[in-house]
Design an enzyme around this catalytic site. Structure first.
Site, PDB file in Angstrom:
ATOM      1  N   ASP A 240      -7.891  -5.493   0.241  1.00 52.83           N
ATOM      2  CA  ASP A 240      -8.416  -6.310  -0.850  1.00 52.83           C
ATOM      3  C   ASP A 240      -7.969  -7.755  -0.819  1.00 52.83           C
ATOM      4  OD1 ASP A 240     -10.006  -4.421  -2.015  1.00 52.83           O
ATOM      5  OD2 ASP A 240      -8.319  -3.484  -3.032  1.00 52.83           O
TER       6      ASP A 240
ATOM      7  N   HIS B 150       0.851  -1.183   0.000  1.00 54.91           N
ATOM      8  CA  HIS B 150       0.000   0.000   0.000  1.00 54.91           C
ATOM      9  C   HIS B 150       0.882   1.226   0.000  1.00 54.91           C
ATOM     10  CE1 HIS B 150      -3.189   2.810   1.066  1.00 54.91           C
ATOM     11  NE2 HIS B 150      -4.004   1.883   0.640  1.00 54.91           N
TER      12      HIS B 150
END
Ligand code: CMC
Length: 438
Positions: A372, A314
């Site tokens: 996710d 991320h």
């Protein structure tokens, strides 16, 4: 470099030295997180621009909506921790909080819910649009096109200078995007559209519009409705990510809110952003069995291969993504409720995670599972088709997008977004007629 006071207190300015010259810039302080160097006078003072491809080092706006501490794994919406909102609040309550800045009173909440219910219906003419799409169209394509088309139905939305108009557009978007999303799915599977039901909550209604058929009674499972609600809360906003920055950039030109949100949907579609949960399932299917994990990991580590471990890493979270933990817990709740046999894909994902978080490649680069990694598995367990994963993300993120759009429009002195560049092309040269070109 920041100019430290002799008494050691936080500096007020930063000085940039360029050869013999120097320029002084103010340091702005937020309520949480790092201070920022205000370089708005950089070009005037130095005749240079800053260079920051991907904007990773740039604060593009002031915002009071969402705070992320990527090192500590903290995510706050209007100051409230995501863990508390995901377990105690509903999605509509979280939406109200994000849009208006405070948790609603009972009265405000009831009015907000009622408004969303009334706005959930689509203009009947919008039905006709769906027939223009091929049956195998990706639902994101249908969503993106149809949300942009809402501009044609609400010309009053062009008036973004009035608060009442912005508020009406806000409620229209939050309410109508789920209906368009569900119909996009129904269209691709050839089933009749299901109209919104005012007796149901936001997430119950969304499930019904997705799964009900006219030839059978559909009873909403409360555990699944709660799971969807939680997934929506976890995806509702995430400060200045790619799609939100897109919405702000488009909105900065004065475009109407439906066009702005359609642009956000387009940005979300990519596999590096909202398309990642769909990509995770594709990756797990490709790996197939545990035995293939080491060769897949070797491929990921080989920079030449261009393969990434989807659902990992991320831009901001460099320790853990707090949303990922809640997602994993929700997965177990859904599987238990549905009495599903353990999904071998989940075991594969868990094994992949275990191997990756202990591998120096991922540890050194601070790559951990993001929201996710598990969300696709939950949605799959609930029977939601893979092509709808990013659509669901868009339903949730519409709340964040409209909140950020409103904040931008309401900022005093708001100007059009217009980055500059480092030009690396040809210097000026003269046109050569075609007959003289070799
Ligand atoms: N698998 C393998 N290597 C990776 C990955 C990954 N998923 N993510 C980053 N790296 C490596 C990258 O190759 C680079 O290595 P090196 O330093 O040797 O060049 C290093 O880590 C830094 O990567 P980066 O591309 O500079 O990081 P970024 O901040 O630009 O990218 C990201 C963030 C999310 C796009 C990226 O981690 C990624 O592509 N992840 C997979 C896609 C994904 O799961 N996206 C969902 C994000 S969460 C939901 C959302 O916000 O939309």
């Amino acid at each position: 470099m920041a100019d430290h006071d002799t008494n050691g207190s936080t500096p007020e300015t930063a000085t940039l030295s360029i050869g013999e010259r120097s320029a002084v810039f103010p340091i702005l302080k937020g309520n949480l997180g790092p201070d920022v160097i205000d370089i708005r006078k950089l070009t005037a003072d130095t005749q240079m621009f800053s260079f920051d491809p991907g904007y990773g080092e740039t604060a593009s706006c002031r915002s009071a909506i969402t705070f992320i501490d990527g090192d500590e794994g903290v995510l706050l919406h209007r100051g409230y921790p995501i863990e508390q909102l995901a377990t105690e609040a509903s999605f509509t309550e979280t939406a109200y909080l994000l849009v208006y800045g405070e948790l609603p009173t009972r009265e405000d909440y009831e009015r907000f819910q009622q408004d969303l219910k009334e706005q959930a219906l689509l203009h009947e003419q919008i039905r006709n649009f769906f027939n223009g799409f091929r049956r195998d169209a990706h639902p994101m394509a249908i969503l993106c096109g149809t949300v942009a088309a809402l501009s044609a139905f609400y010309p009053d939305a062009v008036d973004i200078s009035h608060e009442a108009s912005r508020d009406l557009s806000t409620r229209r978007l939050i309410a109508k995007v789920p209906t368009i999303a569900a119909w996009a799915y129904k269209y691709t599977v050839g089933e009749p559209f299901v109209y919104p039901d005012n007796n149901l909550s936001f997430s119950e209604n969304f499930l019904k519009m997705l799964f009900a058929k006219p030839n059978a009674e559909y009873k909403v499972n409360p555990v699944l409705a709660r799971a969807i609600d939680r997934i929506l809360i976890l995806h509702a906003d995430h400060e200045q990510n790619a799609s939100t920055s897109t919405v702000r950039l488009v909105g900065s030109t004065g475009s109407n809110p439906f066009a702005c949100i359609a642009a956000g949907i387009a940005a979300l579609w990519g596999p590096a952003h909202g398309g990642a949960n769909e990509a995770v399932l594709g990756m797990l299917a490709q790996i197939g069995t545990r035995e293939n994990i080491p060769s897949f990991i070797a491929q990921v580590k080989d920079r030449e291969s261009g393969v990434r471990l989807m659902g990992f890493g991320h831009r901001v979270y460099k320790n853990f993504d707090p949303r990922a933990k809640i997602m994993e817990q929700t997965y177990h709740e859904v599987v238990a409720e549905l009495g599903l046999k353990h999904d071998p894909m989940f075991d594969l994902a868990a094994e992949l995670e275990k191997i990756a978080v202990n591998d120096p490649y991922f540890v050194q680069r601070r790559l951990y599972p993001n929201v996710d990694f598990y969300s696709g598995l939950i949605l799959k367990a609930m029977g939601i088709p893979t092509s709808m994963f990013t659509v669901l993300f868009a339903v949730a993120r519409t709340v964040g997008w409209v909140s950020q759009w409103r904040e931008m429009i309401e900022e005093p002195g708001q100007r059009i977004g217009r980055p500059r560049q480092l030009y690396v092309g040809e210097a000026r040269r003269d046109y050569i007629p075609q007959c003289r070109r070799s």
